[in-house]
Design an enzyme around this catalytic site. Sequence first.
Site, short mmCIF file in Angstrom:
data_model
loop_
_atom_site.label_atom_id
_atom_site.label_comp_id
_atom_site.label_asym_id
_atom_site.label_seq_id
_atom_site.Cartn_x
_atom_site.Cartn_y
_atom_site.Cartn_z
N GLU A 81 40.36 10.79 -10.18
CA GLU A 81 41.60 11.36 -10.70
C GLU A 81 42.80 10.64 -10.09
O GLU A 81 42.78 10.26 -8.92
CB GLU A 81 41.62 12.87 -10.36
CG GLU A 81 42.96 13.55 -10.28
CD GLU A 81 43.69 13.62 -11.62
OE1 GLU A 81 43.04 13.88 -12.65
OE2 GLU A 81 44.92 13.41 -11.62
N CYS A 108 41.60 16.56 -25.61
CA CYS A 108 42.61 17.50 -26.12
C CYS A 108 43.37 16.86 -27.27
O CYS A 108 44.41 17.36 -27.69
CB CYS A 108 43.56 17.93 -25.00
SG CYS A 108 44.30 16.55 -24.13
N1 SAH Z 1 39.16 17.40 -16.18
C1 SAH Z 1 40.24 18.18 -15.64
C2 SAH Z 1 41.64 17.66 -15.99
C3 SAH Z 1 41.85 16.95 -17.29
S1 SAH Z 1 43.54 16.60 -17.65
C4 SAH Z 1 40.09 19.62 -16.02
O1 SAH Z 1 39.26 19.97 -16.84
O2 SAH Z 1 40.80 20.45 -15.46
C5 SAH Z 1 43.59 14.84 -17.47
C6 SAH Z 1 43.75 14.37 -16.05
O3 SAH Z 1 43.77 12.96 -16.06
C7 SAH Z 1 45.02 14.80 -15.35
O4 SAH Z 1 44.68 15.47 -14.17
C8 SAH Z 1 45.75 13.47 -15.05
O5 SAH Z 1 46.43 13.49 -13.81
C9 SAH Z 1 44.62 12.49 -15.01
N2 SAH Z 1 44.94 11.09 -15.32
C10 SAH Z 1 45.81 10.62 -16.24
N3 SAH Z 1 45.78 9.27 -16.28
C11 SAH Z 1 44.86 8.87 -15.36
C12 SAH Z 1 44.37 7.60 -14.95
N4 SAH Z 1 44.84 6.48 -15.49
N5 SAH Z 1 43.42 7.56 -14.00
C13 SAH Z 1 42.93 8.71 -13.46
N6 SAH Z 1 43.36 9.93 -13.82
C14 SAH Z 1 44.31 10.03 -14.76
#
Ligand code: SAH
Length: 469
Positions: free
Chosen positions: A350, A426
């Site tokens: 993340e 989403c």
């Molecule tokens: N799977 C989690 C959150 C999904 S939301 C759940 O179910 O609660 C998508 C997430 O991707 C967010 O937390 C955002 O911070 C992260 N994110 C966005 N771009 C990213 C990247 N390039 N590398 C890693 N994480 C990323």
Amino acid sequence: MRKKNVVLENVPVTAYAAEGKALARVDGKVVFIEGGVVPGDVVDVRLGKNKKDWAEGKAIKIRSLSPQRVDPFCQHFGLCGGCKWQMLPYELQLQYKQQQVTDHLQRIGHLALPEMPPILGAAKTRHYRNKLEFTFSNKAYLTNEEIAEAGEQWPKRNALGFHIPRLFDKVLDIRTCHLQEEPANLIKNTIRSWAEAHQLPFYDIRQQEGWLRNLVLRICTTGEVMVNLVIHHELKAEREALLNHLLATVPGITTLLYTINPKKNDSIFDLEPKVFFGKGYVEEKLEDFTFKIGPKSFFQTNTYQGEALYRVTRDFAGLTGKETVYDLYCGTGSIGIFVSRQAGKVIGIELIPEAIADAKENAAANNVENAAFFAGDVIDICDDAFFAEHGAPDVIITDPPRAGMHEKLTAKLLEVAAPRVVYVSCNPATQARDLALLAEKYTVEKVQAVDMFPHTHHIENVVLLQRKY
Ligand code: SAH
């Protein structure tokens, strides 16, 4: 018909398009229509864009209403950007969402699809959000009627509610919101009344002055209630009087915080909330896993359907207890933790370091010992050395933001070629685009849409990919 500012009259709306727009065909041309219209309505449309094959416009008059419409349940319907699909019966909302998923996967993804079970609808179609953020403003959004009623004098009014879409300084005063359980409305209205009675200034975002800025509420399925009041600067006596009044008036608040935000923007991400009452965080449960949520933590906003979504994800992952599972875009680690008992080990990645800190804490609190979490961009972290160190993935779960996955990541996933990929999305449009790239090595085995946000056009969709060879 290619001119601008054209008004098309008596247009029968025939279908739903993506992003909450509706669709009609006029003289063979596809017209996308904004403005809360539904299939079955007959409307006049003022065109904004007008291309050769398609046009886009706004409904300016509804000539006749679709027989499928139902009465909206909320007094703020029509102005509020929240529950825009209230005029559709829930069953029909679900049908449109399901159709949308199929359309995207076929038209954008050009994918061969398995038989698809119907979208998982929500048992609870109101009061389903665990978190809401309200804004204070000294510039209430007023309707034309309200302005006319006031006559010469421009009515200056405070508001505590939601931003009006596309108007950055206007806030719609919300009295009763149906998105969150009580005591959400009681908390909001208690604070508004006290602030008005004591002439505490609501914030003016243009002038950058005033005191009360934002109100963030969390009402958990565990019964815990967290309130975070954001103010522009410290006024100790006023703050203590207000917060004490709130605690005395509203039963059930378990944690009360305040945050001082002297910045130009509303984000509290780089600020330090202070605990006024309680332990400073709340807890949510998904099955028997407990998640600690502080004022800055991320958590799925619909706990009930979040659990349903994670069950589908775990089921699609088809775990037997031995697998190495990667949880990409893991946020606070909730999917990884949710599947951990069925997996050999879980590796979560993340971007946001604070979320990874929460993930580690959540794993420890739930006695999950087979999960490790890493902060950084998925593209940077997922290199050959990382996979060599942590093991070849048996299952990759990926849950990117609305923009979908970066092309470099899809390329890497093709190279790594895990036997199974579970893609939680989403935004089925970007998901379809990414799946088209992955189709080189994968077939779509299962598709399950989940409705996380009743009365909105948002769709969550889970796809299981199986490696072809
Ligand atoms: N799977 C989690 C959150 C999904 S939301 C759940 O179910 O609660 C998508 C997430 O991707 C967010 O937390 C955002 O911070 C992260 N994110 C966005 N771009 C990213 C990247 N390039 N590398 C890693 N994480 C990323």
